[in-house]
Write a protein that holds these residues in place. Structure first.
Motif: not given
Length: 43
Positions: A38-43
């Motif tokens: 998984s990876e964290q995505v910042w919007i």
């Protein structure tokens, strides 16, 4: 009755064009999946 509910819910979720989509509705199907990463995505 659960089958009817499943059919109604899935029918409401279907987009206009299906492509490269999968539906895992049973425990047996879900048991075939494995978490890879998984990876964290910042919007």
């Amino acid at each position: 009755m659960p089958k009817l509910v499943d059919d109604i819910c899935i029918g409401l979720l279907l987009p206009e064009r299906l492509r490269d989509q999968f539906c895992f509705r049973t425990d047996g199907a879900l048991s075939c999946l494995a978490f890879v990463e998984s990876e964290q995505v910042w919007i």
